[in-house]
Design a protein around this motif. Structure first.
Motif, PDB file in Angstrom:
ATOM      1  N   LEU A   7      73.501 -31.430 -18.311  1.00  0.00           N
ATOM      2  CA  LEU A   7      72.486 -30.848 -17.427  1.00  0.00           C
ATOM      3  C   LEU A   7      71.129 -30.730 -18.136  1.00  0.00           C
ATOM      4  N   LEU A   8      71.140 -30.410 -19.430  1.00  0.00           N
ATOM      5  CA  LEU A   8      69.891 -30.375 -20.185  1.00  0.00           C
ATOM      6  C   LEU A   8      69.250 -31.761 -20.244  1.00  0.00           C
ATOM      7  N   HIS A   9      70.074 -32.783 -20.525  1.00  0.00           N
ATOM      8  CA  HIS A   9      69.561 -34.166 -20.543  1.00  0.00           C
ATOM      9  C   HIS A   9      68.922 -34.524 -19.209  1.00  0.00           C
ATOM     10  N   GLN A  10      69.607 -34.231 -18.123  1.00  0.00           N
ATOM     11  CA  GLN A  10      69.081 -34.557 -16.791  1.00  0.00           C
ATOM     12  C   GLN A  10      67.743 -33.863 -16.540  1.00  0.00           C
ATOM     13  N   THR A  11      67.674 -32.587 -16.876  1.00  0.00           N
ATOM     14  CA  THR A  11      66.444 -31.821 -16.648  1.00  0.00           C
ATOM     15  C   THR A  11      65.294 -32.369 -17.492  1.00  0.00           C
ATOM     16  N   ILE A  12      65.576 -32.668 -18.746  1.00  0.00           N
ATOM     17  CA  ILE A  12      64.533 -33.203 -19.634  1.00  0.00           C
ATOM     18  C   ILE A  12      64.038 -34.554 -19.129  1.00  0.00           C
ATOM     19  N   GLU A  13      64.940 -35.423 -18.710  1.00  0.00           N
ATOM     20  CA  GLU A  13      64.532 -36.736 -18.186  1.00  0.00           C
ATOM     21  C   GLU A  13      63.718 -36.591 -16.908  1.00  0.00           C
ATOM     22  N   ARG A  14      64.095 -35.644 -16.042  1.00  0.00           N
ATOM     23  CA  ARG A  14      63.350 -35.417 -14.807  1.00  0.00           C
ATOM     24  C   ARG A  14      61.935 -34.925 -15.127  1.00  0.00           C
ATOM     25  N   LEU A  15      61.810 -33.991 -16.084  1.00  0.00           N
ATOM     26  CA  LEU A  15      60.481 -33.506 -16.481  1.00  0.00           C
ATOM     27  C   LEU A  15      59.639 -34.629 -17.071  1.00  0.00           C
ATOM     28  N   TYR A 104      60.551 -26.939 -27.104  1.00  0.00           N
ATOM     29  CA  TYR A 104      61.810 -26.375 -26.644  1.00  0.00           C
ATOM     30  C   TYR A 104      61.860 -24.858 -26.818  1.00  0.00           C
ATOM     31  N   ASN A 105      60.967 -24.284 -27.622  1.00  0.00           N
ATOM     32  CA  ASN A 105      60.887 -22.829 -27.754  1.00  0.00           C
ATOM     33  C   ASN A 105      59.850 -22.209 -26.831  1.00  0.00           C
ATOM     34  N   THR A 106      58.878 -22.990 -26.419  1.00  0.00           N
ATOM     35  CA  THR A 106      57.784 -22.440 -25.620  1.00  0.00           C
ATOM     36  C   THR A 106      57.862 -22.811 -24.148  1.00  0.00           C
ATOM     37  N   ARG A 107      58.560 -23.857 -23.823  1.00  0.00           N
ATOM     38  CA  ARG A 107      58.657 -24.322 -22.437  1.00  0.00           C
ATOM     39  C   ARG A 107      59.828 -23.628 -21.753  1.00  0.00           C
ATOM     40  N   HIS A 108      59.573 -23.037 -20.600  1.00  0.00           N
ATOM     41  CA  HIS A 108      60.640 -22.374 -19.842  1.00  0.00           C
ATOM     42  C   HIS A 108      61.410 -23.400 -19.021  1.00  0.00           C
ATOM     43  N   VAL A 109      62.719 -23.193 -18.942  1.00  0.00           N
ATOM     44  CA  VAL A 109      63.544 -24.093 -18.150  1.00  0.00           C
ATOM     45  C   VAL A 109      63.343 -23.773 -16.674  1.00  0.00           C
ATOM     46  N   PRO A 110      63.480 -24.770 -15.824  1.00  0.00           N
ATOM     47  CA  PRO A 110      63.382 -24.494 -14.388  1.00  0.00           C
ATOM     48  C   PRO A 110      64.581 -23.667 -13.924  1.00  0.00           C
ATOM     49  N   ASP A 111      64.365 -22.870 -12.895  1.00  0.00           N
ATOM     50  CA  ASP A 111      65.453 -22.059 -12.345  1.00  0.00           C
ATOM     51  C   ASP A 111      66.602 -22.921 -11.848  1.00  0.00           C
ATOM     52  N   SER A 112      66.287 -24.144 -11.434  1.00  0.00           N
ATOM     53  CA  SER A 112      67.344 -25.029 -10.931  1.00  0.00           C
ATOM     54  C   SER A 112      68.362 -25.358 -12.015  1.00  0.00           C
ATOM     55  N   LEU A 113      67.934 -25.461 -13.281  1.00  0.00           N
ATOM     56  CA  LEU A 113      68.872 -25.727 -14.366  1.00  0.00           C
ATOM     57  C   LEU A 113      69.817 -24.547 -14.558  1.00  0.00           C
ATOM     58  N   ILE A 114      69.281 -23.344 -14.529  1.00  0.00           N
ATOM     59  CA  ILE A 114      70.125 -22.156 -14.676  1.00  0.00           C
ATOM     60  C   ILE A 114      71.127 -22.075 -13.528  1.00  0.00           C
ATOM     61  N   MET A 134      71.604 -13.347 -20.929  1.00  0.00           N
ATOM     62  CA  MET A 134      70.324 -13.829 -21.474  1.00  0.00           C
ATOM     63  C   MET A 134      69.229 -13.741 -20.426  1.00  0.00           C
ATOM     64  N   VAL A 135      69.552 -14.108 -19.196  1.00  0.00           N
ATOM     65  CA  VAL A 135      68.552 -14.076 -18.120  1.00  0.00           C
ATOM     66  C   VAL A 135      68.130 -12.638 -17.843  1.00  0.00           C
ATOM     67  N   SER A 136      69.096 -11.729 -17.807  1.00  0.00           N
ATOM     68  CA  SER A 136      68.741 -10.333 -17.513  1.00  0.00           C
ATOM     69  C   SER A 136      67.963  -9.703 -18.673  1.00  0.00           C
ATOM     70  N   ARG A 137      68.216 -10.124 -19.888  1.00  0.00           N
ATOM     71  CA  ARG A 137      67.538  -9.565 -21.053  1.00  0.00           C
ATOM     72  C   ARG A 137      66.139 -10.169 -21.240  1.00  0.00           C
ATOM     73  N   LYS A 138      66.012 -11.498 -21.124  1.00  0.00           N
ATOM     74  CA  LYS A 138      64.745 -12.176 -21.416  1.00  0.00           C
ATOM     75  C   LYS A 138      63.917 -12.498 -20.178  1.00  0.00           C
ATOM     76  N   GLY A 139      64.556 -12.718 -19.070  1.00  0.00           N
ATOM     77  CA  GLY A 139      63.836 -13.153 -17.868  1.00  0.00           C
ATOM     78  C   GLY A 139      63.729 -14.660 -17.834  1.00  0.00           C
ATOM     79  N   ASN A 140      62.708 -15.203 -18.465  1.00  0.00           N
ATOM     80  CA  ASN A 140      62.532 -16.650 -18.538  1.00  0.00           C
ATOM     81  C   ASN A 140      63.187 -17.183 -19.807  1.00  0.00           C
ATOM     82  N   LEU A 141      63.965 -18.232 -19.666  1.00  0.00           N
ATOM     83  CA  LEU A 141      64.652 -18.821 -20.803  1.00  0.00           C
ATOM     84  C   LEU A 141      63.982 -20.119 -21.215  1.00  0.00           C
ATOM     85  N   SER A 142      63.999 -20.394 -22.501  1.00  0.00           N
ATOM     86  CA  SER A 142      63.458 -21.651 -23.018  1.00  0.00           C
ATOM     87  C   SER A 142      64.589 -22.669 -23.119  1.00  0.00           C
ATOM     88  N   PHE A 143      64.222 -23.905 -23.406  1.00  0.00           N
ATOM     89  CA  PHE A 143      65.233 -24.945 -23.577  1.00  0.00           C
ATOM     90  C   PHE A 143      66.135 -24.626 -24.773  1.00  0.00           C
TER      91      PHE A 143
END
Length: 157
Positions: A7-15, A104-114, A134-143
């Motif tokens: 799923l990470l590969h797919q998201t990265i290729e789509r971006l 990968y530390n600064t870019r937030h993943v799309p909600d669709s990946l989560i 992780m989502v409840s603690r951080k909110g936005n997650l990075s790659f």
């Protein structure tokens, strides 16, 4: 390859496709828009140097070198490069970081990946629970956050 890696590969290729991230230089005048003062100062400095060279008997024959160097060096400012995101670059600190940064530390993943991870039957319930925490603690997650869910997993490609 695990489901999370897939799923990470797919998201990265789509971006990469959507943002035209292909490592190719593209002509752009963003330098002039972002730094107009520096752009003007460069040309003022160049014209001042040209005037001095034209007034000097020993440097007048090298004016062509000034022009060539100025054009070549200025050419770099008029091209932008969008580096490709790669799964393999996540958690790698080497010279590539100088080129494309730690995206990968600064870019937030799309909600669709989560959502894809949470709704995938191929992802273990423990990882889903950890992801929800992780989502409840951080909110936005990075790659990197998503990558860290699967860090110890088999990385066979």
């Amino acid at each position: 390859m695990t489901e999370i890696q897939h799923l990470l590969h797919q998201t990265i290729e789509r971006l990469n496709r959507e943002e035209k991230r292909d490592n190719r230089p593209r002509f752009s005048i963003s330098f002039i828009r972002n730094y107009p003062g520096l752009f003007i100062a460069m040309y003022v400095g160049w014209f001042a140097t040209l005037i001095v060279m034209l007034q000097s008997e020993t440097l007048v024959d090298s004016v062509w070198l000034l022009v060539v160097l100025f054009v070549l060096m200025n050419g770099f400012f008029f091209f932008d490069v969008n580096p490709r995101y790669k799964y393999e670059d996540i958690d790698v600190l080497d010279l590539r970081v100088c080129y494309n940064g730690e995206w990968y530390n600064t870019r937030h993943v799309p909600d669709s990946l989560i959502n894809d991870i949470l709704h995938s039957p191929r992802v273990e319930p423990e990882k889903k629970t950890l992801l929800n925490a992780m989502v409840s603690r951080k909110g936005n997650l990075s790659f990197y956050d998503i990558f860290s869910l699967d860090k110890g997993a088999n990385t066979a490609r």
